[in-house]
Design a protein around this motif. Structure first.
Motif, mmCIF file in Angstrom:
data_model
loop_
_atom_site.group_PDB
_atom_site.id
_atom_site.type_symbol
_atom_site.label_atom_id
_atom_site.label_comp_id
_atom_site.label_asym_id
_atom_site.label_seq_id
_atom_site.Cartn_x
_atom_site.Cartn_y
_atom_site.Cartn_z
ATOM 1 N N LYS A 115 -6.530 -19.716 -8.832
ATOM 2 C CA LYS A 115 -7.052 -18.442 -9.331
ATOM 3 C C LYS A 115 -5.932 -17.527 -9.825
ATOM 4 C CE LYS A 115 -11.505 -18.052 -7.043
ATOM 5 N NZ LYS A 115 -12.425 -17.138 -6.332
ATOM 6 N N PHE A 116 -4.794 -17.563 -9.150
ATOM 7 C CA PHE A 116 -3.644 -16.744 -9.542
ATOM 8 C C PHE A 116 -3.141 -17.162 -10.923
ATOM 9 C CE2 PHE A 116 1.098 -16.181 -9.271
ATOM 10 C CZ PHE A 116 1.110 -14.796 -9.350
ATOM 11 N N PHE A 117 -2.999 -18.452 -11.142
ATOM 12 C CA PHE A 117 -2.540 -18.946 -12.443
ATOM 13 C C PHE A 117 -3.508 -18.538 -13.552
ATOM 14 C CE2 PHE A 117 0.333 -22.799 -11.204
ATOM 15 C CZ PHE A 117 1.181 -21.920 -10.545
ATOM 16 N N ASN A 118 -4.789 -18.623 -13.266
ATOM 17 C CA ASN A 118 -5.795 -18.301 -14.281
ATOM 18 C C ASN A 118 -5.854 -16.797 -14.543
ATOM 19 O OD1 ASN A 118 -7.897 -18.820 -16.115
ATOM 20 N ND2 ASN A 118 -9.444 -18.487 -14.559
ATOM 21 N N ARG A 119 -5.825 -16.008 -13.470
ATOM 22 C CA ARG A 119 -5.937 -14.553 -13.612
ATOM 23 C C ARG A 119 -4.732 -13.938 -14.303
ATOM 24 N NH1 ARG A 119 -5.531 -10.959 -8.302
ATOM 25 N NH2 ARG A 119 -3.314 -11.229 -8.790
ATOM 26 N N GLU A 120 -3.545 -14.363 -13.913
ATOM 27 C CA GLU A 120 -2.334 -13.711 -14.403
ATOM 28 C C GLU A 120 -1.734 -14.356 -15.645
ATOM 29 O OE1 GLU A 120 -1.242 -10.885 -13.363
ATOM 30 O OE2 GLU A 120 -2.783 -10.755 -11.800
ATOM 31 N N PHE A 121 -1.976 -15.644 -15.852
ATOM 32 C CA PHE A 121 -1.305 -16.347 -16.948
ATOM 33 C C PHE A 121 -2.262 -17.126 -17.848
ATOM 34 C CE2 PHE A 121 1.469 -16.060 -13.220
ATOM 35 C CZ PHE A 121 2.505 -15.303 -13.746
ATOM 36 N N GLY A 122 -3.559 -17.056 -17.543
ATOM 37 C CA GLY A 122 -4.531 -17.756 -18.367
ATOM 38 C C GLY A 122 -4.373 -19.267 -18.346
ATOM 39 N N LYS A 123 -3.780 -19.798 -17.282
ATOM 40 C CA LYS A 123 -3.546 -21.238 -17.177
ATOM 41 C C LYS A 123 -4.545 -21.851 -16.190
ATOM 42 C CE LYS A 123 -0.982 -23.499 -18.815
ATOM 43 N NZ LYS A 123 -1.110 -24.387 -20.004
ATOM 44 N N GLU A 124 -5.284 -22.846 -16.661
ATOM 45 C CA GLU A 124 -6.254 -23.528 -15.812
ATOM 46 C C GLU A 124 -5.663 -24.833 -15.291
ATOM 47 O OE1 GLU A 124 -10.274 -23.913 -17.150
ATOM 48 O OE2 GLU A 124 -10.166 -22.092 -18.374
ATOM 49 N N ILE A 125 -5.805 -25.035 -13.988
ATOM 50 C CA ILE A 125 -5.321 -26.266 -13.365
ATOM 51 C C ILE A 125 -6.456 -26.903 -12.571
ATOM 52 C CG2 ILE A 125 -2.919 -25.512 -13.223
ATOM 53 C CD1 ILE A 125 -3.441 -24.842 -10.251
ATOM 54 N N LEU A 144 -4.956 -27.862 -18.015
ATOM 55 C CA LEU A 144 -5.758 -27.761 -19.233
ATOM 56 C C LEU A 144 -4.865 -27.443 -20.427
ATOM 57 C CD1 LEU A 144 -8.668 -27.833 -20.335
ATOM 58 C CD2 LEU A 144 -8.728 -25.345 -20.045
ATOM 59 N N GLU A 145 -4.942 -28.299 -21.432
ATOM 60 C CA GLU A 145 -4.156 -28.113 -22.649
ATOM 61 C C GLU A 145 -4.973 -28.615 -23.831
ATOM 62 O OE1 GLU A 145 0.355 -28.555 -22.833
ATOM 63 O OE2 GLU A 145 -0.334 -30.430 -23.734
ATOM 64 N N ASN A 146 -5.136 -27.765 -24.826
ATOM 65 C CA ASN A 146 -5.944 -28.117 -26.002
ATOM 66 C C ASN A 146 -7.343 -28.570 -25.587
ATOM 67 O OD1 ASN A 146 -3.753 -27.592 -27.769
ATOM 68 N ND2 ASN A 146 -2.950 -29.661 -27.407
ATOM 69 N N ARG A 147 -7.916 -27.839 -24.627
ATOM 70 C CA ARG A 147 -9.278 -28.055 -24.144
ATOM 71 C C ARG A 147 -9.464 -29.373 -23.390
ATOM 72 N NH1 ARG A 147 -13.167 -25.901 -29.132
ATOM 73 N NH2 ARG A 147 -12.228 -23.811 -29.300
#
Length: 279
Positions: A115-125, A144-147
């Motif tokens: 959640k931290f990566f997604n909230r602060e950096f827009g990165k989905e893991i 997640l990269e290029n959908r």
């Protein structure tokens, strides 16, 4: 002009209990006192402490009931995969509460990082919540990269401990055995209450004891379930860990451990960006 705080004022400002403050200050190197001579009293820079508290709030994720339920589901699956019917009623059952808490705590840390990566950096893991027959060292299994989800370029392990803990601690085999080692370790401190199972089952407990003679003595003290705050403390490379036989207040049995003071972890916004770029 610098405003100087006493130790008592510093504790009040940060909202920490005395023991946690001592651990963070003396052992973890989370923050520092002003220079002192001999046995002079500890003094602190108010602005530095406010900056530390602001960073702490920024790195903290509130985990909800659904997050907790996901972690509890994993913990129960871990528990029951090792048990057969004949185990019930044996001494092994006495370990249930602590084991469940430890497993839930570990998974809460993983969800907090996600959640931290997604909230602060827009990165989905993607996390690994499957049950495996053997130890799986890597906790992040997709980026997640290029959908599309791809495998991470580096191995990442996520470790959790109590909020007052001053050290990231790993067993020697986790580092010395290459197949169990991660390139990066992320440290989290979820504040899961010891009575989380009581909170979960409060309604059932009340139903069971509401007509009992002592119920009135504690009925207003039974806690509700609340969101669980989890600090995503920081990260380090495995080569930055220090091999030791003890840490303040704890001597390790059966050999050494690999540790890092929480205040010495990489934790700034730029540090996190560097890590995410490596994934």
């Amino acid at each position: 002009m610098v405003k100087i705080l006493s130790k008592v004022e510093a504790i009040k400002l940060l909202g920490l209990d005395d023991k946690t403050f001592e651990n963070y200050f003396k052992n973890a190197r989370e923050f520092f006192c002003l220079p002192r001579k001999g046995k002079e009293r500890f003094r602190f820079d108010e602005d530095e402490l406010k900056h530390w508290k602001k960073d702490l709030i920024w790195r903290t994720i509130n985990l909800n009931f659904e997050d907790y339920a996901t972690c509890l589901d994993f913990a129960l699956a871990q528990h029951f995969r090792k048990y057969v019917g004949s185990d019930w009623g044996t001494s092994r059952q006495r370990e249930f509460g602590q084991k469940i808490t430890n497993w839930v705590k570990g998974q809460l840390g993983e969800i907090a990082v996600q959640k931290f990566f997604n909230r602060e950096f827009g990165k989905e893991i993607e996390l690994d919540f499957d049950i495996h027959p053997k130890i799986v060292p890597q906790d992040i299994i997709g980026v997640l990269e290029n959908r599309k989800m791809r495998k991470p370029k580096i191995g990442v392990g996520i470790k959790s401990s109590k909020p007052k803990s001053a050290f990231l601690v790993l067993g020697d085999k986790e580092i010395k055995l290459k197949e169990r080692r991660s390139d990066i370790y992320i440290y989290c401190r979820p504040d899961i209450p010891d009575d989380h199972l009581l909170r979960l089952t409060k309604d059932l407990i009340v139903k069971a004891v509401k007509d009992k003679p002592l119920f009135s003595k504690y009925k207003d003290l039974l806690p509700d379930f609340n969101d669980i705050p989890c600090e995503v403390v920081g990260w380090c490379r495995y080569k930055e860990l220090e091999e030791v036989s003890s840490i303040p207040g704890q001597a390790f049995d059966n050999g050494t451990r690999f540790v890092k003071k929480s205040g010495e972890l990489h934790k700034s916004k730029s540090d996190w960006k560097k890590l995410i770029q490596q994934l």
